[in-house]
Each structure stands twice: as C-alpha cells, then as structure tokens.
Design a protein around this motif. Structure first.
Motif, short mmCIF file in Angstrom:
data_model
loop_
_atom_site.label_atom_id
_atom_site.label_comp_id
_atom_site.label_asym_id
_atom_site.label_seq_id
_atom_site.Cartn_x
_atom_site.Cartn_y
_atom_site.Cartn_z
N CYS A 45 32.67 32.75 31.01
CA CYS A 45 32.08 33.98 30.29
C CYS A 45 32.65 35.06 30.89
N GLY A 46 33.24 35.09 31.96
CA GLY A 46 33.69 36.30 32.27
C GLY A 46 32.70 37.59 33.03
N ALA A 47 31.30 36.95 33.06
CA ALA A 47 30.46 37.97 33.65
C ALA A 47 30.59 38.14 35.14
N CYS A 48 31.35 37.42 35.69
CA CYS A 48 31.67 37.39 37.29
C CYS A 48 32.83 38.02 37.55
N THR A 49 33.57 38.57 36.64
CA THR A 49 34.86 39.35 36.73
C THR A 49 35.00 40.43 37.78
N VAL A 50 35.75 40.07 38.82
CA VAL A 50 36.13 41.35 39.85
C VAL A 50 37.64 41.10 39.73
N ILE A 51 38.35 42.41 40.53
CA ILE A 51 39.84 42.36 40.79
C ILE A 51 40.04 41.88 42.08
N LEU A 52 41.10 40.97 42.27
CA LEU A 52 41.27 40.29 43.43
C LEU A 52 42.91 40.42 43.45
N ASN A 53 43.23 41.26 44.45
CA ASN A 53 44.50 41.50 44.94
C ASN A 53 45.33 42.06 43.68
N GLY A 54 44.83 42.72 42.89
CA GLY A 54 45.21 43.70 41.73
C GLY A 54 45.13 42.76 40.47
N LYS A 55 44.46 41.56 40.21
CA LYS A 55 44.44 40.73 39.28
C LYS A 55 42.96 40.41 38.88
N PRO A 56 42.54 40.48 37.60
CA PRO A 56 41.31 39.96 37.32
C PRO A 56 40.75 38.36 37.49
N VAL A 57 39.83 38.13 38.11
CA VAL A 57 39.66 36.75 38.29
C VAL A 57 38.09 36.49 37.93
N ASN A 58 37.92 35.28 37.83
CA ASN A 58 36.36 34.89 37.58
C ASN A 58 36.18 34.64 38.99
N SER A 59 35.15 35.46 39.63
CA SER A 59 34.77 35.32 40.96
C SER A 59 33.77 33.75 41.27
N CYS A 60 33.40 33.18 40.31
CA CYS A 60 32.66 32.19 40.29
C CYS A 60 33.60 30.82 40.71
N LEU A 61 34.84 31.12 40.53
CA LEU A 61 35.64 29.95 40.56
C LEU A 61 36.76 30.18 41.77
N VAL A 62 36.60 31.00 42.53
CA VAL A 62 37.30 31.28 43.56
C VAL A 62 36.65 31.25 45.12
N LEU A 63 37.17 30.16 45.84
CA LEU A 63 36.29 29.76 47.09
C LEU A 63 36.63 30.98 48.10
N ALA A 64 35.69 31.46 48.76
CA ALA A 64 35.84 32.71 49.51
C ALA A 64 36.53 32.43 50.84
N VAL A 65 36.47 31.19 51.35
CA VAL A 65 37.12 30.67 52.61
C VAL A 65 38.93 30.80 52.34
N GLU A 66 39.07 31.08 51.13
CA GLU A 66 40.67 31.06 51.03
C GLU A 66 40.96 32.67 50.86
N LEU A 67 39.97 33.59 51.36
CA LEU A 67 40.35 35.06 50.93
C LEU A 67 40.87 35.72 52.10
N ASP A 68 40.97 35.13 53.26
CA ASP A 68 41.49 35.83 54.39
C ASP A 68 42.66 36.79 54.12
N GLY A 69 42.48 38.13 54.19
CA GLY A 69 43.27 39.27 54.25
C GLY A 69 43.35 39.68 52.65
N ALA A 70 42.26 39.34 51.79
CA ALA A 70 42.48 39.68 50.55
C ALA A 70 41.80 41.19 50.28
N GLU A 71 42.11 41.56 49.15
CA GLU A 71 41.66 42.82 48.52
C GLU A 71 40.80 42.65 47.40
N VAL A 72 39.55 43.14 47.50
CA VAL A 72 38.78 42.55 46.19
C VAL A 72 38.20 44.06 46.00
#
Ligand code: FES
Ligand code: FES
Length: 157
Positions: A45-72
């Motif tokens: 649905c895209g309701a959870c969209t944020v920008i991760l390292n410059g690209k739009p992502v569905n944040s419901c599909l991204v595991l937070a433990v993989e985000l060390d050093g990321a920019e949101v």
C-alpha cells in the motif's frame, strides 16, 4: 538483540533491537515518529513509505537491525522553522489530501521522484506513485500537487 546506530531526520539514534522489528516499528514505537503509517504491512500500500539512503522504501518490509549506519528521512524531517516544504505546501494548495492516511507516503514519493527527475511528465508522476494507494481515491489532486512543484509551479500556476 543487536545495537544499531542510524540517522533519522538528521539526528543520530542508537537503538538496541530484537531481530524481527521493522523500520516502521522503530519509527513509530521507539522514536515517536508516527508520520509513516501502518497499512497492509506487506509491501502493498505504500502508507509506510520513508526515504532510506536516498531511495523510497516500504518501511514495513525493512528489518531495523540491518540499518546500522543508514540515513532515514520521514515526513517529520521535511520543512522547518521557515514553514512547510514546498511539496507539503503544494498538497495543501491543491487539496491533495482527504483523510491523510496516504499523504506522508505520497509526499515522500514525490520528494524522491523530484530528486531524481525534477521535471517529470504527468505520466511519469503517475507511474512513480503507482505503488502507493489512496483509499480516498484522491489521485488527481495528488498528481497535480507534485506537478505544481515539478515545474516550479509553472505548469499549474
Ligand atoms: S504498510 Fe508498508 S506497504 Fe503497506
Ligand atoms: S487521503 Fe485518504 S487515503 Fe489518501
């Protein structure tokens, strides 16, 4: 549990997380950033969209433990003391929101599109936001708002 450090809207955040938690979970539950909405939680649905390292992502599909050093970037990171981001203002001016549930995701999709293509055609805008659903069906004005900023306001006054 794993500790990750990431930057959210320009601010460094250090979090100790269980492996199953998503970026959407930590934004809403740990950081109090409720702009990204919980919709399908399945990437549909895209309701959870944020920008991760410059690209739009569905944040419901991204595991937070993989985000060390990321920019949101979330919708809370737009605009500032001087006022709304121009795209947020264009959504207001073009009546591009009804219930508002899809709006943060739509605005961040618009930001991502304009960053990579400052003058998209209407067809390109429609294609780019096609994964984001508006259950109020306000698509026409959403496209109008993005187009208004796309051309520096020239095409739609
Ligand atoms: S809640 Fe993430 S795509 Fe629907
Ligand atoms: S304004 Fe209600 S879902 Fe888009």
């Amino acid at each position: 549990m794993k500790t990750v450090t990431l930057t959210v809207n320009g601010q460094s955040e250090k979090l100790t997380l269980a492996p199953h938690r998503t970026l959407l979970d930590i934004l809403r539950e740990d950081l109090g950033l409720t702009g990204a909405k919980r919709g399908c939680e399945a990437g549909e649905c895209g309701a959870c969209t944020v920008i991760l390292n410059g690209k739009p992502v569905n944040s419901c599909l991204v595991l937070a433990v993989e985000l060390d050093g990321a920019e949101v970037l979330t919708v809370e990171g737009l605009g500032g003391p001087e006022g709304l981001d121009p795209l947020q203002q264009a959504f207001v001016d073009n009546f591009a929101l009804q219930c508002g549930y899809c709006t943060p995701g739509m605005i961040l999709m618009g930001k991502a599109l304009l960053a990579q293509n400052p003058r998209p055609s209407e067809a390109e805008v429609k294609e780019f936001i096609s994964g984001n659903l508006c259950r109020c069906t306000g698509y026409e004005n959403i496209v109008k708002a993005i187009m208004a900023v796309a051309a520096g306001g020239e095409r739609h006054g």
